[in-house]
Write a protein that holds these residues in place. Structure first.
Motif, PDB file in Angstrom:
ATOM      1  N   GLU A  21       0.846  -1.198   0.000  1.00  0.00           N
ATOM      2  CA  GLU A  21       0.000   0.000   0.000  1.00  0.00           C
ATOM      3  C   GLU A  21       0.878   1.243   0.000  1.00  0.00           C
ATOM      4  N   ASN A  22       1.849   1.277   0.921  1.00  0.00           N
ATOM      5  CA  ASN A  22       2.788   2.391   0.943  1.00  0.00           C
ATOM      6  C   ASN A  22       4.001   2.044   1.790  1.00  0.00           C
ATOM      7  N   LEU A  23       5.038   2.849   1.608  1.00  0.00           N
ATOM      8  CA  LEU A  23       6.298   2.706   2.345  1.00  0.00           C
ATOM      9  C   LEU A  23       6.588   4.007   3.072  1.00  0.00           C
ATOM     10  N   LYS A  24       7.210   3.883   4.203  1.00  0.00           N
ATOM     11  CA  LYS A  24       7.759   5.040   4.906  1.00  0.00           C
ATOM     12  C   LYS A  24       9.233   4.736   5.108  1.00  0.00           C
ATOM     13  N   VAL A  25      10.099   5.497   4.433  1.00  0.00           N
ATOM     14  CA  VAL A  25      11.530   5.224   4.445  1.00  0.00           C
ATOM     15  C   VAL A  25      12.245   6.234   5.326  1.00  0.00           C
ATOM     16  N   CYS A  26      13.029   5.732   6.257  1.00  0.00           N
ATOM     17  CA  CYS A  26      13.853   6.570   7.127  1.00  0.00           C
ATOM     18  C   CYS A  26      15.317   6.193   6.882  1.00  0.00           C
ATOM     19  N   ILE A  27      16.109   7.138   6.451  1.00  0.00           N
ATOM     20  CA  ILE A  27      17.533   6.895   6.258  1.00  0.00           C
ATOM     21  C   ILE A  27      18.236   7.250   7.569  1.00  0.00           C
ATOM     22  N   ALA A  28      18.803   6.228   8.204  1.00  0.00           N
ATOM     23  CA  ALA A  28      19.470   6.433   9.489  1.00  0.00           C
ATOM     24  C   ALA A  28      20.928   6.839   9.309  1.00  0.00           C
ATOM     25  N   SER A  29      21.550   6.379   8.234  1.00  0.00           N
ATOM     26  CA  SER A  29      22.941   6.721   7.929  1.00  0.00           C
ATOM     27  C   SER A  29      23.196   6.389   6.464  1.00  0.00           C
ATOM     28  N   GLU A  30      24.417   6.552   6.020  1.00  0.00           N
ATOM     29  CA  GLU A  30      24.756   6.233   4.631  1.00  0.00           C
ATOM     30  C   GLU A  30      24.554   4.759   4.302  1.00  0.00           C
ATOM     31  N   THR A  31      24.563   3.910   5.332  1.00  0.00           N
ATOM     32  CA  THR A  31      24.476   2.473   5.085  1.00  0.00           C
ATOM     33  C   THR A  31      23.332   1.785   5.842  1.00  0.00           C
ATOM     34  N   LEU A  32      22.409   2.556   6.412  1.00  0.00           N
ATOM     35  CA  LEU A  32      21.331   1.960   7.191  1.00  0.00           C
ATOM     36  C   LEU A  32      20.017   2.670   6.904  1.00  0.00           C
ATOM     37  N   ALA A  33      18.996   1.884   6.540  1.00  0.00           N
ATOM     38  CA  ALA A  33      17.665   2.433   6.280  1.00  0.00           C
ATOM     39  C   ALA A  33      16.617   1.595   6.995  1.00  0.00           C
ATOM     40  N   LEU A  34      15.575   2.265   7.453  1.00  0.00           N
ATOM     41  CA  LEU A  34      14.403   1.610   8.023  1.00  0.00           C
ATOM     42  C   LEU A  34      13.262   1.854   7.042  1.00  0.00           C
ATOM     43  N   VAL A  35      12.605   0.784   6.609  1.00  0.00           N
ATOM     44  CA  VAL A  35      11.517   0.920   5.647  1.00  0.00           C
ATOM     45  C   VAL A  35      10.275   0.266   6.232  1.00  0.00           C
TER      46      VAL A  35
END
Length: 155
Positions: free
Chosen positions: A92-106
């Motif tokens: 349905e949808n994504l919420k993407v949080c970039i925590a650092s250059e090498t870490l993401a929470l989706v």
């Protein structure tokens, strides 16, 4: 004024890189769902996951220690889902949080769809995926099912 221009020149490229990373991390989740729906377990286990993968939700958790464990897990999951009439999972949808250059929470809101095109209850499911950028490619290293009424904040 010159200091403001210099500051903007320093900040804008970083903001663009974060936006690109967010787009790429989100694209990896769409790829994952496409391959999951196609039952490409070897591809998921070897090119989308980066094992070991930590899996949590509800009252338990497990670790997919290597690609073979991921294949076994996915194969068992398909049997369970198909017993419920599952034919695909739809984002349905994504919420993407970039925590650092090498870490993401989706955080991913999705439905599991049955052969009649109806959502299998619960109609809306939410899973938080942790992605790590490895050799320039986003890979899933963990995921956690959670209450769909609560979503993480990136701010």
């Amino acid at each position: 004024m010159n200091k403001l221009i210099i500051l903007l020149l320093a900040v804008v490229p970083g903001a663009c890189a974060l936006a690109d990373d967010a787009d790429d991390a989100g694209a990896k989740l769409h790829e994952y769902f496409d391959e999951f729906n196609a039952k490409n377990v070897e591809l998921v286990a070897n090119h989308i996951y980066s094992t070991p993968v930590h899996v949590g939700g509800g009252n338990g958790h497990s670790v997919l220690s290597d690609p073979a464990a991921a294949v076994t897990n996915l194969t068992g999951l398909y049997a369970q889902l198909e017993a419920q009439g599952w034919v695909e999972s739809r984002i349905e949808n994504l919420k993407v949080c970039i925590a650092s250059e090498t870490l993401a929470l989706v955080d991913t809101r999705f439905s599991r769809i049955d052969k009649n095109g109806e959502p299998i209850p619960p109609a809306i499911r939410t899973t938080l995926y942790v992605l790590q950028k490895i050799d320039g490619d986003w890979r899933i290293v963990a995921f956690y099912g959670h209450d769909s009424r609560v979503r993480p904040s990136c701010d």
